[in-house]
Scaffold this motif. Structure first.
Motif, PDB file in Angstrom:
ATOM      1  N   PRO A  55      -5.327   2.689  -5.351  1.00  0.00           N
ATOM      2  CA  PRO A  55      -4.479   3.645  -4.612  1.00  0.00           C
ATOM      3  C   PRO A  55      -3.436   4.324  -5.501  1.00  0.00           C
ATOM      4  O   PRO A  55      -3.192   5.529  -5.359  1.00  0.00           O
ATOM      5  CB  PRO A  55      -3.792   2.786  -3.551  1.00  0.00           C
ATOM      6  N   LYS A  61       2.121   1.804  -3.479  1.00  0.00           N
ATOM      7  CA  LYS A  61       1.025   2.226  -4.371  1.00  0.00           C
ATOM      8  C   LYS A  61       0.598   3.652  -4.059  1.00  0.00           C
ATOM      9  O   LYS A  61       0.235   4.411  -4.945  1.00  0.00           O
ATOM     10  CB  LYS A  61      -0.156   1.281  -4.237  1.00  0.00           C
ATOM     11  N   SER A  62       0.622   3.997  -2.777  1.00  0.00           N
ATOM     12  CA  SER A  62       0.193   5.345  -2.393  1.00  0.00           C
ATOM     13  C   SER A  62       1.163   6.395  -2.914  1.00  0.00           C
ATOM     14  O   SER A  62       0.895   7.591  -2.824  1.00  0.00           O
ATOM     15  CB  SER A  62       0.090   5.452  -0.867  1.00  0.00           C
ATOM     16  N   PHE A  64       0.835  -1.206   0.000  1.00  0.00           N
ATOM     17  CA  PHE A  64       0.000   0.000   0.000  1.00  0.00           C
ATOM     18  C   PHE A  64       0.865   1.250   0.000  1.00  0.00           C
ATOM     19  O   PHE A  64       0.577   2.227  -0.697  1.00  0.00           O
ATOM     20  CB  PHE A  64      -0.951  -0.012   1.202  1.00  0.00           C
ATOM     21  N   ALA A 110      -6.749   7.788   0.878  1.00  0.00           N
ATOM     22  CA  ALA A 110      -5.605   7.305   0.101  1.00  0.00           C
ATOM     23  C   ALA A 110      -5.839   5.905  -0.483  1.00  0.00           C
ATOM     24  O   ALA A 110      -5.079   5.464  -1.329  1.00  0.00           O
ATOM     25  CB  ALA A 110      -4.350   7.298   0.964  1.00  0.00           C
ATOM     26  N   GLY A 111      -6.880   5.208   0.003  1.00  0.00           N
ATOM     27  CA  GLY A 111      -7.199   3.891  -0.559  1.00  0.00           C
ATOM     28  C   GLY A 111      -6.614   2.716   0.194  1.00  0.00           C
ATOM     29  O   GLY A 111      -6.356   1.658  -0.389  1.00  0.00           O
ATOM     30  N   HIS A 112      -6.414   2.847   1.491  1.00  0.00           N
ATOM     31  CA  HIS A 112      -5.870   1.742   2.298  1.00  0.00           C
ATOM     32  C   HIS A 112      -6.782   0.525   2.186  1.00  0.00           C
ATOM     33  O   HIS A 112      -7.987   0.618   2.404  1.00  0.00           O
ATOM     34  CB  HIS A 112      -5.756   2.191   3.762  1.00  0.00           C
ATOM     35  N   PRO A 113      -6.197  -0.650   1.844  1.00  0.00           N
ATOM     36  CA  PRO A 113      -7.026  -1.839   1.616  1.00  0.00           C
ATOM     37  C   PRO A 113      -7.640  -2.415   2.897  1.00  0.00           C
ATOM     38  O   PRO A 113      -8.507  -3.283   2.819  1.00  0.00           O
ATOM     39  CB  PRO A 113      -6.054  -2.845   0.992  1.00  0.00           C
ATOM     40  N   GLN A 135      -6.590   7.495   5.717  1.00  0.00           N
ATOM     41  CA  GLN A 135      -6.219   6.282   4.989  1.00  0.00           C
ATOM     42  C   GLN A 135      -7.271   5.866   3.963  1.00  0.00           C
ATOM     43  O   GLN A 135      -6.940   5.336   2.900  1.00  0.00           O
ATOM     44  CB  GLN A 135      -5.933   5.153   5.990  1.00  0.00           C
TER      45      GLN A 135
END
Lengths: 438, 248
Positions: free
Chosen positions: B72, A390-391, A387, B48-51, B45
């Motif tokens: 993300p 990707k961020s 993540f 930002a697209g935190h899974p 988060q």
């Protein structure tokens, strides 16, 4: 079912050129053959071979290698990792080729390097005092096999207090003529007290042929000496490889082993060290990268005999396809070995659901004032790290590739020879990112 | 630039965000404050697209697009940047390589050519000045063995390189001494432009002395319980959160 190994290899043993061997060596070989015949190849009922079946080796009958296709230095160097200007000893299909070897700079520096054949002639007492003394073959079938059949090898003697920065690169190359053959290279290293030396042993193949390398190295590290041994196993993926490195360490000595394994259909690497003198230190590191149906096994064995010694082990594996990895880390602490400080880690990354690993830490501790830990993880890439990448805008595929490379690079950092570390990093980087720009 | 409407999000079965609505326009600085466990880091988060979080209800619109539909990395390429509360260590990948990869992905996403390593080093020379960082840090593995202050500085360095439209700073002040706080805040201020926006998530008011917000929102129990100007932060500093938390 095949005839027992004894019958099958008797003929090959009879073909060996033993005329020049002094009586003690002839006796050693005969005894080794007898032990090999008595033991046969290990089966998975043998605890040390529980996760690795050597049936593909046992089922075949390999021949002695008698010829080479005379590869050129350029062809060989193209296959190796490291600095092409390093002094080198080149063995083609198990025989040293002096025309491909360049040892002048080491000789000038004072290191005594000679082939086993030459050493037996020139310094028979030295060889007799050491050969087979560390790498004993009792109950060790492959070491017995090597001792019986080793025709050539290298003897390295680093005199007392000699510190040499220039490493020795021992290149074992198998060419097309090696098909169906067995290669039994032997290495003997005696690093006298207070000396410092680096050795790189590379196992490479010019063709994707099927052959069997069964290497044995025995290394004596004297009091206060520092020796680095790097093994780079990039055999043909059709080949079989068994390699044993047997070390003894004196007081205040340092032995650092790095084992890289990405080749061979089936490989087993044994790194065994005995800490015989107080305050000695051992560092064992390794990386195995396999895919397809490859099988890569490492067994390490650290025997803490003397007190106040330290051992540090970090092994990492990255397995893809249907590959099978094995790591068995044995640590033995003698009742006398108080104040032992041992740490062992083995981390494995599985890139495919069909890849498999068997990891077995094995601690036998008979002293009470010791610190011994081991840690083992098997898993996939860290989701949080993914993540994080990707961020920052790095796509899924690149993030995974980069993290996989990073997993490998973490242990490659322990290689102190710059040219070797950089070369292995580049190989790992290209393997996982399919890009060349590191 | 950013419109959050009635956002609900879970971590596993647990509801964390319970109906957040917030609008952030270009040029604005918003502070999100609140007690521990109020959901403020989760909000950062989720943007930002935190899974690890699942949006169960509501929407986030970013420059006219559905943000929640984007992966993300696409959010990042479109200009969303999260400075992590706990930056992740990546042993084995140098900071220089990591930054160049991120920068080039951004360029590719905008149809530009990748920048070669030499050119990139020139760019880095300027960017390092923003956070007063030693160039030697570029050759070290990403965050590996960095002190708390170095990690936070490294986050702002990444922000300086990527020049986001929307920067979210998640507890960037936590663990910083006053000198490091000044450097980090100075870096954020230097990167401020009329066409970008900043969301500062913080527990304490002290960062807001350095990064002055236009709006302050108090989050408690997964909802915004109060919004105001910068003076609200001072009021919270004086009175604590208890008087607001009861209203959640």
């Amino acid at each position: 079912m095949n005839a027992p190994a004894a019958t099958r290899y008797a003929e090959a043993f009879g073909q060996l050129d033993t005329a020049a061997a002094p009586p003690w060596l002839a006796a050693l070989r005969t005894a080794a053959l007898a032990e090999f015949n008595a033991l046969g190849f290990p089966t998975t009922r043998n605890e040390d071979w529980h996760f690795t079946s050597v049936t593909p080796i046992a089922d075949r009958t390999f021949r002695n290698a008698t010829s080479t296709g005379a590869p050129t230095a350029a062809e060989i160097l193209a296959l190796t990792v490291g600095d092409a200007s390093w002094p080198r000893a080149v063995f083609v299909n198990g025989q040293c080729d002096p025309t491909l070897s360049t040892l002048g700079a080491l000789t000038t520096a004072g290191v005594r390097v000679s082939t086993l054949t030459a050493a037996i002639k020139d310094t028979p007492e030295f060889v007799a005092d050491h050969l087979g003394k560390l790498a004993t073959f009792s109950a060790q079938a492959f070491t017995a096999f090597n001792t019986a059949f080793a025709q050539d090898g290298l003897v390295v003697h680093v005199p007392r207090s000699l510190v040499v920065d220039l490493p020795l690169h021992i290149i074992h190359v198998a060419d097309a003529q090696a098909a169906g053959c067995m290669l039994h290279p032997r290495l003997l290293v005696v690093a006298e007290p207070l000396s410092q030396f680096n050795i790189v042993e590379s196992f490479v193949s010019l063709n994707g042929t099927e052959y069997f390398t069964n290497a044995v190295a025995e290394i004596s590290v004297g009091d206060g000496a520092r020796l680095h041994h790097h093994k780079v196993q990039r055999e043909s993926t059709e080949a079989f490889h068994v390699g044993t490195v047997q070390v003894s360490q004196g007081r205040n000595s340092l032995f650092h082993s790095f084992s890289y394994a990405s080749g061979a259909a089936l490989s087993r690497t044994n790194i065994y060290t005995r800490l015989l003198g107080e305050a000695a230190e051992t560092r064992l590191n390794g990386l195995y990268l396999v895919d397809g149906t490859q099988h890569a096994d490492h067994q390490t064995w650290v025997e803490h005999i003397a007190p106040s010694c330290a051992s540090r082990e970090l092994y990492k594996g990255i397995l893809d396809g249907h590959a099978h990895g094995v790591f068995n880390g044995k640590v033995f602490v003698d009742p006398e070995a108080q104040k032992t400080d041992g740490k062992q880690s083995n981390h494995v990354l599985l890139l495919s659901p069909t890849a498999r690993v068997d990891a077995k830490p094995q601690l036998e501790i008979f002293a009470d004032d010791v610190k011994c830990t081991h840690g083992s993880t098997v898993g996939r890439l860290d989701e949080l790290a993914l993540f994080y990448m990707k961020s920052r805008g790095i796509g899924d595929e690149n993030s995974r590739a980069l993290l996989t490379y990073a997993f490998a690079a973490d242990v490659l950092e322990t290689v102190e020879l710059d040219a070797l570390r950089n070369g292995l990093e580049r190989i790992a980087f290209e393997r996982f990112t399919h890009s060349t720009q590191l | 630039m950013l419109t959050i409407d009635n956002l609900h999000a879970n971590a596993g079965d647990k509801a964390i965000l319970k109906g957040i609505s917030l609008t952030v326009n270009a040029g604005e600085v918003h502070a999100i404050m609140g007690p521990n466990g109020s959901g403020k880091s989760t909000l950062a988060q989720v943007i930002a697209g935190h899974p690890g979080f699942e949006v169960t209800k509501g929407s986030i619109t970013y420059v006219g697009q559905d943000l929640l539909e984007m992966d993300p990395e696409v959010r990042a390429q479109q200009g969303v940047f999260l400075a992590f509360q706990y930056p992740v260590e990546i042993p084995g990948v140098t900071n220089a390589y990591f930054l160049r990869s991120a920068y080039n992905e951004l360029r590719k996403a905008h149809g530009k050519e990748e920048m070669d390593p030499m050119e990139f080093l020139d760019l880095m020379e300027q960017k390092l000045k923003v956070v007063d960082m030693d160039p030697a840090m570029l050759q070290r593995s990403v965050n590996a063995g960095f002190s708390g202050g170095e990690k936070k500085r490294n986050e702002i360095l990444q922000m300086a390189v990527l020049e986001p439209k929307l920067a979210i700073l998640d507890e960037t002040d936590s663990g910083l001494d006053i000198d490091a706080l000044r450097v980090v805040a100075g870096g954020v201020n230097a990167l401020k432009r009329p066409d970008n926006a900043t969301i500062v998530v913080t527990h304490y008011q002290r960062l807001l002395n350095h990064i002055v917000p236009d709006f302050v929102h108090v989050l408690a129990g997964g909802k915004i319980v109060k919004s105001g100007g910068k003076e609200l932060a001072l009021e919270l500093e004086a009175k604590g959160y208890d008087w607001l938390v009861g209203t959640a």
